[in-house]
Structure formats: C-alpha cells, structure tokens
Design a protein around this motif. Sequence first.
Motif, PDB file in Angstrom:
ATOM      1  N   ASP A 110       4.675  -4.518  -0.893  1.00 11.58           N
ATOM      2  CA  ASP A 110       5.326  -3.507  -1.751  1.00 11.58           C
ATOM      3  C   ASP A 110       4.499  -3.231  -3.007  1.00 11.58           C
ATOM      4  O   ASP A 110       4.302  -2.084  -3.407  1.00 11.58           O
ATOM      5  CB  ASP A 110       6.734  -3.968  -2.154  1.00 11.58           C
ATOM      6  CG  ASP A 110       7.699  -3.867  -0.977  1.00 11.58           C
ATOM      7  OD1 ASP A 110       7.290  -3.312   0.057  1.00 11.58           O
ATOM      8  OD2 ASP A 110       8.828  -4.369  -1.093  1.00 11.58           O
ATOM      9  N   ALA A 120       1.330  -1.317  -2.194  1.00 10.55           N
ATOM     10  CA  ALA A 120       1.622   0.098  -1.909  1.00 10.55           C
ATOM     11  C   ALA A 120       1.950   0.845  -3.204  1.00 10.55           C
ATOM     12  O   ALA A 120       1.559   2.004  -3.384  1.00 10.55           O
ATOM     13  CB  ALA A 120       2.789   0.195  -0.940  1.00 10.55           C
ATOM     14  N   GLU A 121       2.605   0.159  -4.119  1.00 11.90           N
ATOM     15  CA  GLU A 121       2.957   0.805  -5.402  1.00 11.90           C
ATOM     16  C   GLU A 121       1.698   1.256  -6.156  1.00 11.90           C
ATOM     17  O   GLU A 121       1.719   2.230  -6.903  1.00 11.90           O
ATOM     18  CB  GLU A 121       3.754  -0.206  -6.243  1.00 11.90           C
ATOM     19  CG  GLU A 121       4.342   0.350  -7.517  1.00 11.90           C
ATOM     20  CD  GLU A 121       4.928  -0.754  -8.389  1.00 11.90           C
ATOM     21  OE1 GLU A 121       5.351  -1.805  -7.855  1.00 11.90           O
ATOM     22  OE2 GLU A 121       4.940  -0.555  -9.629  1.00 11.90           O
ATOM     23  N   THR A 152      -2.882   2.398   1.007  1.00 12.03           N
ATOM     24  CA  THR A 152      -2.268   3.069   2.162  1.00 12.03           C
ATOM     25  C   THR A 152      -2.280   2.147   3.375  1.00 12.03           C
ATOM     26  O   THR A 152      -1.550   2.361   4.319  1.00 12.03           O
ATOM     27  CB  THR A 152      -3.011   4.379   2.505  1.00 12.03           C
ATOM     28  OG1 THR A 152      -4.390   4.071   2.617  1.00 12.03           O
ATOM     29  CG2 THR A 152      -2.788   5.424   1.436  1.00 12.03           C
ATOM     30  N   PRO A 166       2.386   5.289  -6.130  1.00  9.91           N
ATOM     31  CA  PRO A 166       3.096   4.760  -4.955  1.00  9.91           C
ATOM     32  C   PRO A 166       2.809   5.523  -3.665  1.00  9.91           C
ATOM     33  O   PRO A 166       2.766   6.753  -3.662  1.00  9.91           O
ATOM     34  CB  PRO A 166       4.574   4.894  -5.340  1.00  9.91           C
ATOM     35  CG  PRO A 166       4.585   5.086  -6.820  1.00  9.91           C
ATOM     36  CD  PRO A 166       3.294   5.740  -7.183  1.00  9.91           C
ATOM     37  N   VAL A 167       2.598   4.763  -2.606  1.00 11.42           N
ATOM     38  CA  VAL A 167       2.405   5.310  -1.259  1.00 11.42           C
ATOM     39  C   VAL A 167       3.149   4.370  -0.296  1.00 11.42           C
ATOM     40  O   VAL A 167       3.683   3.341  -0.709  1.00 11.42           O
ATOM     41  CB  VAL A 167       0.905   5.345  -0.851  1.00 11.42           C
ATOM     42  CG1 VAL A 167       0.136   6.387  -1.613  1.00 11.42           C
ATOM     43  CG2 VAL A 167       0.257   3.973  -1.016  1.00 11.42           C
ATOM     44  N   THR A 168       3.143   4.737   0.982  1.00 12.76           N
ATOM     45  CA  THR A 168       3.680   3.813   1.974  1.00 12.76           C
ATOM     46  C   THR A 168       2.491   3.144   2.642  1.00 12.76           C
ATOM     47  O   THR A 168       1.540   3.816   3.052  1.00 12.76           O
ATOM     48  CB  THR A 168       4.489   4.586   3.045  1.00 12.76           C
ATOM     49  OG1 THR A 168       5.464   5.347   2.347  1.00 12.76           O
ATOM     50  CG2 THR A 168       5.174   3.637   4.010  1.00 12.76           C
ATOM     51  N   ALA A 169       2.547   1.818   2.718  1.00 13.81           N
ATOM     52  CA  ALA A 169       1.404   1.091   3.284  1.00 13.81           C
ATOM     53  C   ALA A 169       1.668   0.707   4.737  1.00 13.81           C
ATOM     54  O   ALA A 169       2.738   0.200   5.060  1.00 13.81           O
ATOM     55  CB  ALA A 169       1.132  -0.167   2.461  1.00 13.81           C
ATOM     56  N   ALA A 170       0.680   0.967   5.591  1.00 14.88           N
ATOM     57  CA  ALA A 170       0.764   0.486   6.971  1.00 14.88           C
ATOM     58  C   ALA A 170       0.103  -0.890   7.013  1.00 14.88           C
ATOM     59  O   ALA A 170      -0.982  -1.069   6.452  1.00 14.88           O
ATOM     60  CB  ALA A 170       0.009   1.446   7.884  1.00 14.88           C
TER      61      ALA A 170
END
Length: 317
Positions: free
Chosen positions: A48, A51-52, A56, A161-165
């Motif tokens: 988290d 990703a913040e 990515t 912030p993004v969403t991380a895979a």
Amino acid sequence: MAEVLVVVEASQGGVKKVTLEMLTLARDLGEPAAVVLGGEGAAAPLVDKLAEFGATKVYAAESADIDGHLVAPKATVLANLVRQVSPAAVLLPSTQEGKEIAARVAVKLDNGLLTDVVALGADGVATQPVFAGSTIVKSKVTKGLPIVTVRLNSLTPTPAPVTAAVESVAVSVEDKDKLVKIVERKAEAKGARPELAEASIVVSGGRGVGSADDFKLVEELADLLGGAVGASRAAVDSGYYPHQFQVGQTGKTVSPQLYIALGISGAIQHRAGMQTSKTIVAVNKDPEAPIFELADFGVVGNLHKVVPQAAEEIRKR
Ligand code: FAD
C-alpha cells in the motif's frame, strides 16, 4: 515507458523514507517498480505504501534463501531481474547494504555504477557530492544502464497514488551465494526518540560536550523538542556516545528541518552529514568556529550554561 527498479529498504516499522525518496525520483525517469528482497510474506505489508508513492508494480522476491543470508542472494536475484525486465535504471539506497548489493549487481552485469547520488536526470546524468561534499560532480554511467545508489535525505518524498500489481519473482540462488548464513538478529535498542536519519529535529553533541555523562544535556534538549540525538566523530571516538549516532562523512547523513550543533567545531567531514539541514543552530564558545559559517543562528557561549537555559525556556512554553 521502461520500468525503473527501486530496491525497497524497509524495517519492522514499514517502508523507510529513502524508499519513498527513490520512488519520487523514479517517477521522473520512467515507470517506478519496487523490488522487495526478503523472506516469505515480506512484500504484502509494504504494497500500500509503495503504491501511494507511485509504484505501479511490486516485484516480490521472497525466500528463506534471501532472508537467511547476507547480501549475495539479493544481488543474484536482482541481477537476474534486471536481465529479465531490462529496466531504464536501478535505484538502491546509499546504505552499507544498498551499496554492497549495487556493486555486486554491477559486477555481475559488467555495468557501470554510481554511488551517493543526490539527483538523477532522465538523461542519466547524476549529481554526486564528493570529497565530503566540498565538490559536486555530474557523472553518467557509460557502460550499461544507470545503477545508482541514492543518498538518504536528498529529496522530499511526495505521494502519487496508483494501484500496484504484485508480481512474484522466482528466487534461484547458487550455493556460493549462501556461504554466509545469518545465525542471529539483534534489534538495535530503540527508545522513544525518532530514528536519526529520518528525524525532523536533530540535536548533536561534539567533543565540547565534555563527557559521556554530560551528553545527558544533549539528550534532554532532544527530548524536549521531540528530536533525535546525534554526535560528532570526536564525541564518538572519545566514548561519549555510540557510533550508530555519528553524523558525517563516515557516519549518518541527516537533513532535518532543525539541526542543533552543541560543542561541534564544524569540520568538513561533519558538515558532509548535516549541511543540507533546513535550519542550523550552533552553540560554541569559540566565535571563530567554522560551524558558524554554516549556521543560520549561532550562540557564542558555554553550552553547559546555554543549553539548560534554553531547556528551561522551552519547558515554560
Ligand atoms: P572539535 O573539533 O574538537 O571541536 C569541539 C568544539 O567544541 C570546538 O569548536 C570548541 O570551541 C567547542 N567547545 C568546547 N567546549 C565547549 C563548551 N563548553 N561550550 C561550547 N562549545 C565548546 N567527524 C564527524 O563529526 N563525522 C564524521 O563522519 C567524520 N568522518 C571523518 C572521516 C575522515 C576520513 C576524517 C579524517 C575525519 C572525520 N571526522 C568526522 C573528524 C573531523 O575531521 C573532526 O575531527 C570532528 O568532526 C571534530 O569533532 P568536534 O567538532 O566534536 O570536535
């Protein structure tokens, strides 16, 4: 856009500030991808936060083979990952471990290496302070990709912030990487004070403090201000304070909002670790002490008189 691999520095308390600095830097160079090199389950609690700050992707290289040995397995896994994903750059923290991994990876890849970098442009040109910060050089890796260790506290981390895979990385290390095994871990005694390298206020004492017992004065002021305690090398060498708190060329680099130097002359090797502090306050009985050239506020006086008076004033507020 090519990925920029950021090797994560973390502790029990989570992702360390230098990782967030590297992610902030990586965003200007390409697509930030964090690399967690640790034991089973090491990555999940960190995702988290990573990703913040713009990661990515999180490459999770998790194995007892990494956790149970010194840096060699980490270097092997990282070098394999670089071969696999061909990143635009690899960023590691300029810590003892980060530098050792970076050097081993550079050798494995027959690649150039830059250490103690404070800025890196998209053109690969890095800024490095050398000779204890007295000279700034611009340099560039001319063989391979930029493998760079980033100096702690060289930039302000900003969230994006993004969403991380999360992608699991196969850990395959050789027997020669496992020649040194970790048999015991001892946590550094952690008090109520913030960690030195990450503190926003640092109160440091030098040889002028006079004795280990008198360092209580330094600690007391630090505690009143909610800061960390630092020390010059002369204070450490004199046995006044432990080496882990040494600030300077051969100690820690700090860049707090407020740095208070008590009984420190301001030698170039000390400056190298604190000169980027936002506001510097010095207390020294010698008006010619070089620290005053650097200080925003200076008090010429005996610290044994000045510090108790300052502490008394702070307590009243
Ligand atoms: P001093 O230079 O002895 O200064 C003490 C100061 O306290 C003086 O200015 C004096 O006027 C003042 N003073 C004395 N009594 C009082 C009083 N009662 N009230 C107020 N002021 C008082 N140093 C580091 O700090 N960090 C490093 O990482 C580091 N790395 C080094 C690496 C190398 C390769 C080398 C060669 C040196 C390194 N040094 C480092 C050592 C550095 O050169 C200095 O020797 C050291 O910083 C001096 O520490 P100091 O200022 O506490 O002591």
